[in-house]
Design a protein around this motif. Structure first.
Motif, short mmCIF file in Angstrom:
data_model
loop_
_atom_site.label_atom_id
_atom_site.label_comp_id
_atom_site.label_asym_id
_atom_site.label_seq_id
_atom_site.Cartn_x
_atom_site.Cartn_y
_atom_site.Cartn_z
N ASP A 1 14.16 0.59 2.78
CA ASP A 1 13.63 0.18 1.49
C ASP A 1 12.21 0.71 1.37
O ASP A 1 11.43 0.64 2.34
CB ASP A 1 13.62 -1.35 1.36
N VAL A 2 11.85 1.22 0.20
CA VAL A 2 10.52 1.73 -0.05
C VAL A 2 9.69 0.65 -0.74
O VAL A 2 10.11 0.08 -1.75
CB VAL A 2 10.57 2.99 -0.94
N ALA A 3 8.51 0.37 -0.19
CA ALA A 3 7.63 -0.65 -0.76
C ALA A 3 6.94 -0.10 -2.01
O ALA A 3 7.02 1.09 -2.33
CB ALA A 3 6.60 -1.09 0.27
N ASP A 4 6.24 -0.98 -2.72
CA ASP A 4 5.59 -0.60 -3.96
C ASP A 4 4.53 0.46 -3.78
O ASP A 4 4.21 1.21 -4.72
CB ASP A 4 4.95 -1.84 -4.62
N THR B 1 5.09 2.81 2.51
CA THR B 1 5.67 1.92 3.51
C THR B 1 7.19 1.90 3.39
O THR B 1 7.73 1.73 2.30
CB THR B 1 5.12 0.50 3.36
N LEU B 2 7.85 2.08 4.52
CA LEU B 2 9.31 2.00 4.59
C LEU B 2 9.70 0.88 5.54
O LEU B 2 9.04 0.67 6.57
CB LEU B 2 9.90 3.32 5.08
N PHE B 3 10.77 0.16 5.21
CA PHE B 3 11.31 -0.87 6.09
C PHE B 3 12.75 -0.49 6.43
O PHE B 3 13.60 -0.37 5.55
CB PHE B 3 11.27 -2.24 5.41
N TYR B 4 13.00 -0.31 7.73
CA TYR B 4 14.30 0.15 8.20
C TYR B 4 15.16 -1.03 8.66
O TYR B 4 14.68 -1.93 9.35
CB TYR B 4 14.13 1.14 9.34
N ASN B 5 16.42 -0.98 8.30
CA ASN B 5 17.40 -1.99 8.71
C ASN B 5 18.72 -1.30 9.03
O ASN B 5 19.06 -0.27 8.43
CB ASN B 5 17.63 -3.01 7.58
N GLY B 6 19.45 -1.88 9.98
CA GLY B 6 20.76 -1.33 10.30
C GLY B 6 20.93 -1.05 11.78
O GLY B 6 20.14 -1.50 12.61
#
Length: 206
Positions: A75-78, A82-87
């Motif tokens: 997901d890309v933050a505003d 910043t990126l948040f990785y999941n999986g």
């Protein structure tokens, strides 16, 4: 034998590598001279090219041959940085039993070239130091369930990332001339085999 099941076309290991923000913290600590500076550390977009150059690569197996990160999403933050990785990260082959050694050498982009720095890191037994809260990879591993922290991993083993960020702000750190583009060349060895990967970070002083 450490044999690949196949080369994963979408094994963009950079998704994991970009989250190695702890590497930036380690670099800052090594160059400490005084206190009072704020730093911003970002996993660099050049990490998309995780392959080592011919000069850097001392390995016989590509990083992407044994790690599948096609199960990761981000997901890309505003702020659009910043990126948040999941999986899930899945191992495509067995890693030989026994010590995994790691050598990291850091370079800085200066005068239109990558110049070596005095910074380096060596671990003779990566698995043994895996759970230490003082190691540079701790910011990543604390987001992985402890029951999944198997080392060395076997074929089919899965590591699950939860909200691992490529972006970190560090306050009141040592005052030093470290801002800029840094590159860490990482060599991992096990059972007579070696692989190479490159991690890029940008560091800004505020």
């Amino acid at each position: 034998m450490w044999q690949p099941e196949g080369i994963c076309k979408r094994c963009d290991m950079e998704l994991l590598a970009r989250s190695l923000v702890g590497l930036g913290l380690w670099i800052l600590a090594l160059m400490a001279v005084s206190q009072g500076t704020n730093f911003e550390v970002i996993g660099d977009e050049k990490t998309m090219d995780i392959y080592c150059s011919a000069e850097e690569d001392q390995g016989d197996i590509s990083f992407r041959e044994f790690v599948d990160v096609s199960g990761l999403t981000f997901d890309v933050a505003d702020d659009l940085e910043t990126l948040f990785y999941n999986g899930d990260i899945k191992m495509l082959m067995d890693v030989p039993q026994g010590p995994i050694t790691m050598q990291v050498d850091v370079f800085r982009w200066q005068r239109s070239q990558w110049l070596p720095t005095p910074l380096s890191l060596k671990r003779d037994n990566f698995c043994q130091s895996l759970l230490s809260p003082y190691e540079l990879w701790h910011p990543i591993l604390r987001n992985i369930p402890k029951e999944q922290l198997k080392c060395p991993p076997t074929k089919g083993h899965i590591y699950t990332l939860t909200n691992v960020s490529n972006h970190l702000f560090v306050k009141n750190m040592p005052n030093m001339d470290i801002a800029g583009d840094l590159k860490a060349v990482v060599h991992l060895s096990a059972g007579g085999h070696k692989t190479c990967a490159v991690v890029f970070v940008k560091i800004y002083a505020n």
